[in-house]
Scaffold this active site. Structure first.
Site, PDB file in Angstrom:
ATOM      1  N   GLY A  44      -5.356   3.565  -4.224  1.00  0.00           N
ATOM      2  CA  GLY A  44      -6.156   2.600  -3.477  1.00  0.00           C
ATOM      3  C   GLY A  44      -6.601   3.162  -2.139  1.00  0.00           C
ATOM      4  CG  LEU A  46     -12.042   5.291  -1.695  1.00  0.00           C
ATOM      5  CD1 LEU A  46     -13.290   5.270  -2.547  1.00  0.00           C
ATOM      6  CD2 LEU A  46     -12.152   6.341  -0.594  1.00  0.00           C
ATOM      7  N   GLY A  47      -9.347   1.830   0.503  1.00  0.00           N
ATOM      8  CA  GLY A  47      -9.184   0.510   1.102  1.00  0.00           C
ATOM      9  C   GLY A  47      -8.962   0.589   2.600  1.00  0.00           C
ATOM     10  CD  GLN A  48      -7.109  -3.671   6.707  1.00  0.00           C
ATOM     11  OE1 GLN A  48      -6.491  -4.301   5.856  1.00  0.00           O
ATOM     12  NE2 GLN A  48      -7.331  -4.141   7.914  1.00  0.00           N
ATOM     13  CG  LEU A  49      -3.649  -0.017   5.535  1.00  0.00           C
ATOM     14  CD1 LEU A  49      -2.201  -0.379   5.222  1.00  0.00           C
ATOM     15  CD2 LEU A  49      -3.896  -0.052   7.033  1.00  0.00           C
ATOM     16  CB  ILE A  71     -10.564   2.019  -9.949  1.00  0.00           C
ATOM     17  CG1 ILE A  71     -10.623   0.770  -9.060  1.00  0.00           C
ATOM     18  CG2 ILE A  71      -9.148   2.303 -10.427  1.00  0.00           C
ATOM     19  CD1 ILE A  71     -10.288  -0.510  -9.794  1.00  0.00           C
ATOM     20  CG  ASP A  88      -6.609   1.862 -14.703  1.00  0.00           C
ATOM     21  OD1 ASP A  88      -6.033   1.088 -13.910  1.00  0.00           O
ATOM     22  OD2 ASP A  88      -6.982   1.531 -15.846  1.00  0.00           O
ATOM     23  CE1 TYR A 177      -1.195  -8.518  -1.025  1.00  0.00           C
ATOM     24  CE2 TYR A 177      -0.723 -10.019   0.787  1.00  0.00           C
ATOM     25  CZ  TYR A 177      -0.953  -8.739   0.319  1.00  0.00           C
ATOM     26  OH  TYR A 177      -0.918  -7.679   1.191  1.00  0.00           O
ATOM     27  CE  LYS A 181       1.623  -5.982  -1.481  1.00  0.00           C
ATOM     28  NZ  LYS A 181       1.604  -4.507  -1.693  1.00  0.00           N
TER      29      LYS A 181
END
Length: 523
Positions: A44, A46-49, A71, A88, A177, A181
Protein backbone atom coordinates in the site's frame (compact mmCIF):
# COMPACT_ATOMS: atom_id res chain seq x y z
CA UNK A 1 21.46 19.42 22.61
CA UNK A 2 19.84 16.49 24.38
CA UNK A 3 20.75 12.79 24.32
CA UNK A 4 17.51 10.86 24.03
CA UNK A 5 17.24 7.14 24.64
CA UNK A 6 14.60 5.87 22.26
CA UNK A 7 13.37 2.28 22.62
CA UNK A 8 16.70 1.47 24.26
CA UNK A 9 18.82 3.30 21.65
CA UNK A 10 20.72 6.54 22.14
CA UNK A 11 19.59 9.27 19.73
CA UNK A 12 20.87 12.79 19.36
CA UNK A 13 18.16 15.39 18.86
CA UNK A 14 18.41 19.12 18.42
CA UNK A 15 15.31 21.09 19.32
CA UNK A 16 14.88 24.15 17.15
CA UNK A 17 12.64 27.01 18.10
CA UNK A 18 12.43 28.30 14.55
CA UNK A 19 9.01 27.72 12.92
CA UNK A 20 10.78 25.81 10.15
CA UNK A 21 13.65 23.52 11.27
CA UNK A 22 16.47 23.10 8.79
CA UNK A 23 16.20 19.40 8.02
CA UNK A 24 13.57 17.13 9.61
CA UNK A 25 15.38 14.00 8.39
CA UNK A 26 18.52 14.58 10.43
CA UNK A 27 16.92 12.73 13.32
CA UNK A 28 17.31 9.47 11.39
CA UNK A 29 21.06 9.75 10.73
CA UNK A 30 22.14 8.26 14.06
CA UNK A 31 20.12 5.10 13.42
CA UNK A 32 21.43 4.60 9.87
CA UNK A 33 25.04 4.89 11.05
CA UNK A 34 24.70 2.12 13.62
CA UNK A 35 22.53 -0.47 11.85
CA UNK A 36 22.78 -2.65 8.80
CA UNK A 37 20.55 -1.54 5.96
CA UNK A 38 17.30 -3.55 5.88
CA UNK A 39 15.45 -4.76 2.79
CA UNK A 40 11.96 -3.37 3.30
CA UNK A 41 8.78 -4.23 1.42
CA UNK A 42 6.10 -1.56 1.79
CA UNK A 43 2.58 -2.64 0.85
CA UNK A 44 0.00 0.00 0.00
CA UNK A 45 3.01 2.23 -0.61
CA UNK A 46 1.20 4.87 -2.69
CA UNK A 47 -1.10 5.77 0.19
CA UNK A 48 -0.75 8.41 2.86
CA UNK A 49 2.35 7.03 4.57
CA UNK A 50 4.11 4.78 2.07
CA UNK A 51 5.95 7.33 -0.06
CA UNK A 52 7.07 9.28 2.99
CA UNK A 53 8.56 6.18 4.61
CA UNK A 54 10.18 5.27 1.31
CA UNK A 55 11.91 8.68 1.21
CA UNK A 56 13.13 8.35 4.79
CA UNK A 57 14.57 4.88 4.27
CA UNK A 58 16.32 6.00 1.08
CA UNK A 59 17.73 8.97 2.94
CA UNK A 60 19.05 6.61 5.61
CA UNK A 61 20.34 3.68 3.58
CA UNK A 62 20.20 4.50 -0.13
CA UNK A 63 17.79 3.65 -2.94
CA UNK A 64 18.32 -0.12 -2.83
CA UNK A 65 16.78 -0.77 0.58
CA UNK A 66 13.07 -0.28 -0.25
CA UNK A 67 10.67 -2.21 -2.48
CA UNK A 68 7.33 -0.44 -2.96
CA UNK A 69 4.11 -2.17 -3.94
CA UNK A 70 0.44 -1.43 -4.51
CA UNK A 71 -2.42 -2.41 -6.82
CA UNK A 72 -2.66 0.83 -8.80
CA UNK A 73 -0.63 2.22 -11.67
CA UNK A 74 2.36 4.30 -10.64
CA UNK A 75 1.68 8.03 -11.14
CA UNK A 76 3.75 9.75 -13.83
CA UNK A 77 5.11 12.29 -11.34
CA UNK A 78 6.28 9.68 -8.79
CA UNK A 79 9.96 10.45 -9.31
CA UNK A 80 10.72 9.42 -5.73
CA UNK A 81 9.74 5.81 -6.43
CA UNK A 82 12.53 3.62 -7.83
CA UNK A 83 11.50 -0.02 -7.27
CA UNK A 84 7.75 -0.36 -7.69
CA UNK A 85 5.83 -3.61 -8.08
CA UNK A 86 2.22 -4.66 -8.45
CA UNK A 87 1.22 -6.71 -5.41
CA UNK A 88 -2.20 -8.05 -4.47
CA UNK A 89 -2.05 -8.74 -0.72
CA UNK A 90 -5.03 -11.11 -1.03
CA UNK A 91 -2.74 -13.45 -3.00
CA UNK A 92 -0.35 -15.03 -0.51
CA UNK A 93 1.71 -16.61 -3.27
CA UNK A 94 2.40 -13.19 -4.79
CA UNK A 95 3.57 -11.84 -1.45
CA UNK A 96 5.89 -14.80 -0.97
CA UNK A 97 7.23 -14.46 -4.50
CA UNK A 98 8.27 -10.83 -4.05
CA UNK A 99 9.76 -11.57 -0.61
CA UNK A 100 11.96 -14.28 -2.07
CA UNK A 101 12.88 -12.52 -5.31
CA UNK A 102 13.69 -9.21 -3.62
CA UNK A 103 15.41 -10.73 -0.57
CA UNK A 104 13.05 -8.98 1.83
CA UNK A 105 13.68 -9.10 5.60
CA UNK A 106 11.12 -6.50 6.78
CA UNK A 107 7.51 -5.88 5.75
CA UNK A 108 5.70 -2.63 6.48
CA UNK A 109 2.08 -3.40 5.79
CA UNK A 110 0.14 -0.20 5.01
CA UNK A 111 -2.54 -1.71 2.77
CA UNK A 112 -5.96 -1.08 4.35
CA UNK A 113 -9.40 0.42 3.80
CA UNK A 114 -9.86 3.38 6.13
CA UNK A 115 -12.74 4.06 8.50
CA UNK A 116 -15.26 5.99 6.39
CA UNK A 117 -14.61 3.95 3.21
CA UNK A 118 -14.72 0.67 5.12
CA UNK A 119 -18.23 1.41 6.38
CA UNK A 120 -19.46 1.72 2.80
CA UNK A 121 -18.01 -1.63 1.74
CA UNK A 122 -17.76 -4.03 4.68
CA UNK A 123 -17.05 -7.21 2.64
CA UNK A 124 -14.10 -5.57 0.90
CA UNK A 125 -12.84 -4.17 4.22
CA UNK A 126 -12.90 -7.68 5.71
CA UNK A 127 -10.93 -9.01 2.76
CA UNK A 128 -8.29 -6.27 2.67
CA UNK A 129 -7.94 -5.54 6.37
CA UNK A 130 -8.25 -9.11 7.72
CA UNK A 131 -7.33 -11.56 4.98
CA UNK A 132 -4.46 -9.34 3.88
CA UNK A 133 -3.04 -9.28 7.42
CA UNK A 134 -3.34 -13.07 7.64
CA UNK A 135 -1.37 -13.50 4.41
CA UNK A 136 1.36 -11.08 5.52
CA UNK A 137 1.81 -12.79 8.88
CA UNK A 138 1.89 -16.27 7.38
CA UNK A 139 4.61 -15.25 4.91
CA UNK A 140 6.50 -13.56 7.75
CA UNK A 141 6.31 -16.72 9.85
CA UNK A 142 7.58 -18.88 7.00
CA UNK A 143 10.50 -16.58 6.05
CA UNK A 144 11.38 -15.22 9.51
CA UNK A 145 10.58 -11.61 8.70
CA UNK A 146 10.14 -8.54 10.85
CA UNK A 147 6.64 -7.06 10.37
CA UNK A 148 5.15 -3.67 11.14
CA UNK A 149 1.36 -3.33 10.84
CA UNK A 150 -0.04 0.04 11.93
CA UNK A 151 -3.07 0.18 14.15
CA UNK A 152 -5.26 3.16 14.92
CA UNK A 153 -7.29 5.08 17.48
CA UNK A 154 -10.19 3.44 15.62
CA UNK A 155 -9.32 0.25 17.50
CA UNK A 156 -10.95 1.87 20.53
CA UNK A 157 -14.69 2.32 21.01
CA UNK A 158 -17.30 4.31 22.92
CA UNK A 159 -16.72 2.32 26.13
CA UNK A 160 -13.00 3.18 26.07
CA UNK A 161 -11.80 5.98 28.39
CA UNK A 162 -11.66 8.97 26.03
CA UNK A 163 -9.09 11.08 27.86
CA UNK A 164 -5.46 9.89 27.87
CA UNK A 165 -6.46 6.44 26.64
CA UNK A 166 -3.83 3.92 27.84
CA UNK A 167 -2.25 1.08 25.87
CA UNK A 168 -4.17 -1.60 27.72
CA UNK A 169 -7.87 -0.85 28.12
CA UNK A 170 -11.31 -1.80 26.86
CA UNK A 171 -11.37 -1.50 23.07
CA UNK A 172 -14.73 -2.63 21.59
CA UNK A 173 -14.67 -0.60 18.33
CA UNK A 174 -17.92 0.09 16.46
CA UNK A 175 -16.53 0.26 12.89
CA UNK A 176 -15.30 -2.52 10.63
CA UNK A 177 -12.03 -0.60 10.32
CA UNK A 178 -11.58 -0.64 14.10
CA UNK A 179 -12.62 -4.28 14.41
CA UNK A 180 -10.13 -5.30 11.72
CA UNK A 181 -7.34 -3.37 13.44
CA UNK A 182 -8.03 -5.07 16.77
CA UNK A 183 -7.92 -8.35 14.86
CA UNK A 184 -4.54 -7.34 13.33
CA UNK A 185 -3.14 -6.46 16.77
CA UNK A 186 -4.27 -9.70 18.36
CA UNK A 187 -3.29 -11.91 15.42
CA UNK A 188 0.14 -10.28 15.25
CA UNK A 189 0.69 -10.83 18.95
CA UNK A 190 -0.45 -14.46 18.54
CA UNK A 191 2.00 -15.03 15.67
CA UNK A 192 4.75 -13.49 17.80
CA UNK A 193 3.94 -15.79 20.71
CA UNK A 194 3.17 -18.93 18.69
CA UNK A 195 5.60 -18.73 15.73
CA UNK A 196 8.20 -16.19 16.86
CA UNK A 197 7.24 -13.56 14.25
CA UNK A 198 8.87 -10.22 15.12
CA UNK A 199 5.56 -8.34 14.98
CA UNK A 200 5.38 -4.64 15.90
CA UNK A 201 2.53 -2.17 15.80
CA UNK A 202 1.55 1.35 16.81
CA UNK A 203 -1.88 2.88 17.25
CA UNK A 204 -1.71 6.06 15.24
CA UNK A 205 -4.01 9.05 15.61
CA UNK A 206 -5.04 11.14 12.60
CA UNK A 207 -2.02 11.79 10.37
CA UNK A 208 -1.38 15.20 8.83
CA UNK A 209 0.62 14.76 5.64
CA UNK A 210 1.12 16.03 2.11
CA UNK A 211 -1.00 13.23 0.63
CA UNK A 212 -4.57 14.01 -0.35
CA UNK A 213 -7.17 12.49 2.02
CA UNK A 214 -8.13 8.88 1.41
CA UNK A 215 -11.40 8.27 3.24
CA UNK A 216 -10.49 8.62 6.92
CA UNK A 217 -12.50 10.37 9.62
CA UNK A 218 -9.62 12.76 10.42
CA UNK A 219 -9.10 13.75 6.77
CA UNK A 220 -10.41 17.26 7.43
CA UNK A 221 -7.12 18.06 9.19
CA UNK A 222 -5.35 17.69 5.82
CA UNK A 223 -8.04 19.11 3.56
CA UNK A 224 -8.38 22.26 5.64
CA UNK A 225 -4.85 23.31 4.68
CA UNK A 226 -5.44 22.74 0.97
CA UNK A 227 -8.67 24.72 1.19
CA UNK A 228 -6.98 27.49 3.18
CA UNK A 229 -4.36 27.99 0.47
CA UNK A 230 -6.60 27.43 -2.56
CA UNK A 231 -10.01 28.80 -1.50
CA UNK A 232 -9.60 30.67 1.78
CA UNK A 233 -12.56 28.66 3.12
CA UNK A 234 -13.23 25.12 4.37
CA UNK A 235 -16.43 23.17 5.00
CA UNK A 236 -15.89 20.69 7.83
CA UNK A 237 -17.90 17.49 8.25
CA UNK A 238 -17.27 17.30 12.02
CA UNK A 239 -18.66 19.49 14.80
CA UNK A 240 -16.41 22.42 15.74
CA UNK A 241 -15.81 20.99 19.23
CA UNK A 242 -14.81 17.47 18.08
CA UNK A 243 -11.42 16.90 19.71
CA UNK A 244 -9.25 14.15 18.22
CA UNK A 245 -5.57 13.26 18.57
CA UNK A 246 -3.35 13.99 15.57
CA UNK A 247 0.23 13.50 14.51
CA UNK A 248 2.39 15.02 11.81
CA UNK A 249 3.68 12.58 9.22
CA UNK A 250 7.39 13.20 9.87
CA UNK A 251 6.91 12.31 13.53
CA UNK A 252 4.89 9.31 12.39
CA UNK A 253 7.81 8.23 10.20
CA UNK A 254 10.16 8.72 13.15
CA UNK A 255 8.08 6.48 15.39
CA UNK A 256 8.01 3.71 12.77
CA UNK A 257 11.74 3.90 12.08
CA UNK A 258 12.64 3.95 15.76
CA UNK A 259 10.30 1.12 16.67
CA UNK A 260 11.63 -1.06 13.83
CA UNK A 261 15.24 -0.25 14.74
CA UNK A 262 14.78 -1.16 18.42
CA UNK A 263 16.04 -4.49 19.72
CA UNK A 264 13.17 -6.93 20.13
CA UNK A 265 14.15 -7.63 23.76
CA UNK A 266 13.74 -3.95 24.70
CA UNK A 267 10.04 -3.89 23.78
CA UNK A 268 7.62 -4.26 26.68
CA UNK A 269 4.76 -5.04 24.34
CA UNK A 270 4.05 -5.48 20.64
CA UNK A 271 1.49 -2.66 20.21
CA UNK A 272 2.00 0.87 21.49
CA UNK A 273 -0.04 4.06 21.55
CA UNK A 274 1.70 6.97 19.90
CA UNK A 275 0.46 10.52 19.44
CA UNK A 276 1.43 14.10 18.84
CA UNK A 277 -1.25 16.60 19.86
CA UNK A 278 -5.02 16.99 20.05
CA UNK A 279 -7.21 19.75 18.63
CA UNK A 280 -10.71 20.50 17.37
CA UNK A 281 -11.75 21.86 13.96
CA UNK A 282 -12.43 25.20 15.64
CA UNK A 283 -8.92 25.32 17.13
CA UNK A 284 -7.16 24.44 13.91
CA UNK A 285 -9.22 27.11 12.11
CA UNK A 286 -8.19 29.67 14.74
CA UNK A 287 -4.54 28.68 14.27
CA UNK A 288 -4.83 29.17 10.50
CA UNK A 289 -6.51 32.55 11.02
CA UNK A 290 -3.39 33.71 12.87
CA UNK A 291 -1.66 33.28 9.52
CA UNK A 292 -4.62 34.06 7.24
CA UNK A 293 -7.05 36.38 9.08
CA UNK A 294 -9.59 36.09 6.25
CA UNK A 295 -9.85 32.30 6.45
CA UNK A 296 -13.42 31.06 6.91
CA UNK A 297 -14.83 27.74 8.09
CA UNK A 298 -18.38 26.42 8.10
CA UNK A 299 -19.85 23.07 9.06
CA UNK A 300 -21.86 20.45 7.20
CA UNK A 301 -21.93 17.55 9.67
CA UNK A 302 -21.61 14.04 8.23
CA UNK A 303 -23.57 11.72 10.58
CA UNK A 304 -21.40 8.69 9.77
CA UNK A 305 -18.05 10.38 10.35
CA UNK A 306 -19.30 12.29 13.36
CA UNK A 307 -20.51 9.06 14.98
CA UNK A 308 -17.14 7.46 14.31
CA UNK A 309 -15.27 10.45 15.78
CA UNK A 310 -17.50 10.44 18.87
CA UNK A 311 -16.47 6.84 19.57
CA UNK A 312 -12.74 7.58 19.41
CA UNK A 313 -10.39 8.89 22.13
CA UNK A 314 -9.85 12.62 22.54
CA UNK A 315 -6.24 12.04 23.54
CA UNK A 316 -3.84 9.12 23.89
CA UNK A 317 -1.46 8.16 26.67
CA UNK A 318 1.74 7.16 24.87
CA UNK A 319 3.93 7.12 27.98
CA UNK A 320 4.79 3.45 27.42
CA UNK A 321 6.43 4.38 24.13
CA UNK A 322 8.05 7.55 25.49
CA UNK A 323 9.05 6.77 29.05
CA UNK A 324 11.46 6.18 30.61
CA UNK A 325 13.29 6.90 27.35
CA UNK A 326 11.38 9.96 26.08
CA UNK A 327 10.65 8.78 22.57
CA UNK A 328 11.26 10.89 19.43
CA UNK A 329 11.10 14.57 20.43
CA UNK A 330 9.37 15.77 17.28
CA UNK A 331 11.33 18.55 15.57
CA UNK A 332 8.52 20.95 15.12
CA UNK A 333 7.52 24.56 15.17
CA UNK A 334 4.09 25.70 16.23
CA UNK A 335 1.56 27.78 14.38
CA UNK A 336 0.87 29.52 17.67
CA UNK A 337 4.50 30.67 17.62
CA UNK A 338 3.35 33.19 15.03
CA UNK A 339 1.80 35.06 17.97
CA UNK A 340 5.33 36.18 18.88
CA UNK A 341 5.36 38.22 15.67
CA UNK A 342 1.71 39.19 15.80
CA UNK A 343 2.43 42.55 17.42
CA UNK A 344 4.89 43.39 14.66
CA UNK A 345 2.33 42.33 12.08
CA UNK A 346 -0.35 44.58 13.59
CA UNK A 347 2.04 47.53 13.57
CA UNK A 348 2.83 46.97 9.91
CA UNK A 349 -0.85 46.57 9.09
CA UNK A 350 -1.74 49.80 10.92
CA UNK A 351 0.83 51.83 9.02
CA UNK A 352 -0.23 50.18 5.76
CA UNK A 353 -3.86 51.12 6.38
CA UNK A 354 -2.79 54.72 7.13
CA UNK A 355 -0.64 54.91 4.01
CA UNK A 356 -3.35 53.25 1.95
CA UNK A 357 -5.94 55.77 3.17
CA UNK A 358 -3.71 58.72 2.32
CA UNK A 359 -2.85 57.12 -1.04
CA UNK A 360 -6.53 56.64 -1.89
CA UNK A 361 -7.26 60.31 -1.13
CA UNK A 362 -4.18 61.40 -3.11
CA UNK A 363 -5.11 59.21 -6.10
CA UNK A 364 -8.72 60.44 -6.13
CA UNK A 365 -7.59 64.07 -5.94
CA UNK A 366 -5.10 63.38 -8.71
CA UNK A 367 -7.79 61.83 -10.94
CA UNK A 368 -10.22 64.71 -10.22
CA UNK A 369 -7.57 67.40 -10.77
CA UNK A 370 -6.31 65.78 -13.97
CA UNK A 371 -9.83 65.42 -15.34
CA UNK A 372 -10.68 69.07 -14.56
CA UNK A 373 -7.48 70.40 -16.12
CA UNK A 374 -7.97 68.18 -19.16
CA UNK A 375 -11.51 69.56 -19.73
CA UNK A 376 -11.00 73.14 -18.51
CA UNK A 377 -7.61 73.87 -20.00
CA UNK A 378 -7.74 77.55 -19.09
CA UNK A 379 -7.61 76.69 -15.40
CA UNK A 380 -4.01 75.57 -15.59
CA UNK A 381 -3.02 79.14 -16.44
CA UNK A 382 -3.71 80.05 -12.79
CA UNK A 383 -1.12 77.58 -11.55
CA UNK A 384 2.20 78.92 -10.22
CA UNK A 385 4.09 76.36 -12.29
CA UNK A 386 2.44 77.71 -15.46
CA UNK A 387 3.54 81.25 -14.74
CA UNK A 388 7.00 80.02 -13.76
CA UNK A 389 7.78 77.73 -16.70
CA UNK A 390 4.89 76.54 -18.87
CA UNK A 391 3.89 79.94 -20.28
CA UNK A 392 7.32 80.24 -21.84
CA UNK A 393 7.02 76.79 -23.45
CA UNK A 394 3.50 77.57 -24.73
CA UNK A 395 4.63 80.76 -26.46
CA UNK A 396 7.58 78.93 -28.04
CA UNK A 397 5.46 76.26 -29.84
CA UNK A 398 1.68 76.30 -29.07
CA UNK A 399 0.70 73.21 -31.17
CA UNK A 400 3.28 70.91 -29.61
CA UNK A 401 2.51 72.38 -26.21
CA UNK A 402 -1.18 71.39 -26.35
CA UNK A 403 -0.36 67.90 -27.66
CA UNK A 404 2.10 67.39 -24.80
CA UNK A 405 -0.46 68.90 -22.38
CA UNK A 406 -3.19 66.38 -23.29
CA UNK A 407 -0.79 63.44 -23.34
CA UNK A 408 0.61 64.43 -19.94
CA UNK A 409 -2.76 64.67 -18.20
CA UNK A 410 -4.06 61.52 -19.95
CA UNK A 411 -1.06 59.61 -18.57
CA UNK A 412 -1.53 61.39 -15.22
CA UNK A 413 -5.13 60.17 -14.91
CA UNK A 414 -4.21 56.64 -16.06
CA UNK A 415 -1.38 56.33 -13.51
CA UNK A 416 -3.54 57.55 -10.62
CA UNK A 417 -6.38 55.23 -11.68
CA UNK A 418 -4.10 52.22 -11.85
CA UNK A 419 -2.57 53.16 -8.52
CA UNK A 420 -6.04 53.45 -6.97
CA UNK A 421 -6.93 49.94 -8.13
CA UNK A 422 -3.68 48.51 -6.75
CA UNK A 423 -4.29 50.22 -3.39
CA UNK A 424 -7.72 48.60 -3.13
CA UNK A 425 -6.18 45.22 -4.01
CA UNK A 426 -3.53 45.73 -1.32
CA UNK A 427 -6.18 46.50 1.31
CA UNK A 428 -7.97 43.28 0.35
CA UNK A 429 -4.62 41.43 0.51
CA UNK A 430 -3.92 42.72 4.02
CA UNK A 431 -7.41 41.80 5.19
CA UNK A 432 -7.56 38.38 3.52
CA UNK A 433 -3.82 37.53 3.56
CA UNK A 434 -3.79 37.03 -0.22
CA UNK A 435 -0.13 37.43 -1.11
CA UNK A 436 -0.63 37.77 -4.87
CA UNK A 437 -2.83 40.85 -4.46
CA UNK A 438 0.10 42.81 -3.01
CA UNK A 439 2.21 42.46 -6.13
CA UNK A 440 0.31 44.92 -8.41
CA UNK A 441 0.93 47.81 -6.01
CA UNK A 442 4.56 46.77 -5.58
CA UNK A 443 4.97 47.03 -9.35
CA UNK A 444 3.01 50.31 -9.50
CA UNK A 445 5.14 51.86 -6.75
CA UNK A 446 8.35 50.78 -8.45
CA UNK A 447 7.17 52.35 -11.72
CA UNK A 448 6.16 55.53 -9.89
CA UNK A 449 9.50 55.77 -8.15
CA UNK A 450 11.24 55.30 -11.49
CA UNK A 451 9.20 58.15 -13.03
CA UNK A 452 9.80 60.37 -9.98
CA UNK A 453 13.55 59.78 -10.18
CA UNK A 454 13.53 60.72 -13.87
CA UNK A 455 11.47 63.86 -13.13
CA UNK A 456 13.72 64.85 -10.22
CA UNK A 457 16.81 64.39 -12.36
CA UNK A 458 15.26 66.42 -15.18
CA UNK A 459 14.18 69.23 -12.85
CA UNK A 460 17.59 69.37 -11.18
CA UNK A 461 19.31 69.59 -14.57
CA UNK A 462 16.75 72.14 -15.77
CA UNK A 463 17.12 74.19 -12.60
CA UNK A 464 20.89 74.23 -12.95
CA UNK A 465 21.08 74.96 -16.69
CA UNK A 466 17.71 76.53 -17.50
CA UNK A 467 16.49 80.07 -17.48
CA UNK A 468 13.97 79.62 -14.69
CA UNK A 469 14.18 77.57 -11.44
CA UNK A 470 11.32 75.03 -10.80
CA UNK A 471 11.97 74.62 -7.08
CA UNK A 472 8.30 74.26 -6.16
CA UNK A 473 7.82 71.39 -8.63
CA UNK A 474 10.99 69.79 -7.30
CA UNK A 475 9.74 69.96 -3.69
CA UNK A 476 6.34 68.48 -4.65
CA UNK A 477 7.93 65.58 -6.53
CA UNK A 478 10.41 64.96 -3.70
CA UNK A 479 7.48 64.72 -1.27
CA UNK A 480 5.69 62.19 -3.53
CA UNK A 481 8.93 60.25 -3.89
CA UNK A 482 9.38 60.06 -0.12
CA UNK A 483 5.77 58.99 0.38
CA UNK A 484 5.96 56.33 -2.33
CA UNK A 485 9.26 55.06 -0.89
CA UNK A 486 7.84 54.60 2.61
CA UNK A 487 4.76 52.94 1.16
CA UNK A 488 6.96 50.60 -0.86
CA UNK A 489 9.04 49.80 2.23
CA UNK A 490 5.96 48.93 4.31
CA UNK A 491 4.42 46.93 1.49
CA UNK A 492 7.62 44.95 0.88
CA UNK A 493 8.01 44.29 4.61
CA UNK A 494 4.45 43.05 4.92
CA UNK A 495 4.87 40.95 1.75
CA UNK A 496 7.87 39.26 3.31
CA UNK A 497 6.07 38.80 6.64
CA UNK A 498 2.99 37.29 4.99
CA UNK A 499 5.09 35.07 2.73
CA UNK A 500 6.84 33.60 5.80
CA UNK A 501 3.48 32.81 7.39
CA UNK A 502 2.01 31.26 4.27
CA UNK A 503 5.21 29.28 3.85
CA UNK A 504 4.34 27.48 7.08
CA UNK A 505 1.13 26.28 5.47
CA UNK A 506 2.92 25.35 2.27
CA UNK A 507 5.51 23.35 4.21
CA UNK A 508 2.72 21.37 5.85
CA UNK A 509 1.64 20.27 2.38
CA UNK A 510 5.16 19.84 1.04
CA UNK A 511 6.44 16.35 0.30
CA UNK A 512 9.56 17.17 2.36
CA UNK A 513 7.57 19.00 5.04
CA UNK A 514 8.88 19.83 8.46
CA UNK A 515 6.88 18.81 11.48
CA UNK A 516 4.44 21.47 12.56
CA UNK A 517 2.39 20.94 15.69
CA UNK A 518 -0.58 22.81 17.04
CA UNK A 519 -0.68 23.85 20.65
CA UNK A 520 -2.91 21.58 22.68
CA UNK A 521 -4.80 23.95 24.96
CA UNK A 522 -6.59 21.08 26.64
CA UNK A 523 -3.53 19.91 28.53
Amino acid sequence: MNNLKVFGRIQVAKRSYSPLPVDPLLRFKAISQTQKAPRVLITGSLGQLGRGLNSVYKYMYGSECVVMSDIVRLPANATDVSDYNYLDILNQGSIEEIVVNKNIDTIVHFSALLSAVGETNVPLALQVNCRGVENILQVAAKHKLKVFIPSTIGAFGPTTPRENTPDLTVQCPTTIYGVSKVYAERLGEYFNHRFGVDFRSMRFPGIISATKPGGGTTDYAIQIFYDALQKGKHTCYLRPDTRLPMMYDTDCMASIIQLLSAESESLKRRTYNVTGFSFTPEEIADAIRRVMPGFEIDYDICPTRQAIADSWPKSLDDSEARNPYLNYPGQFGNLTETDKKQHCKLQIQTWMYIHSGVSIVTSLLGIILGSILLVRTEWHEKLFLYRLTLAYLRRADPSKYWIAYRVFFGVWIAIHSIHLVTIVLSIIAVHKSYLKLLKPQLVALLVQLGLFIVLISSLVVYSITGTRVAWLALVVILFHTLFASTNLFLLAKYHRFLDEKLQILREILSAQAKSVHFKDDSS
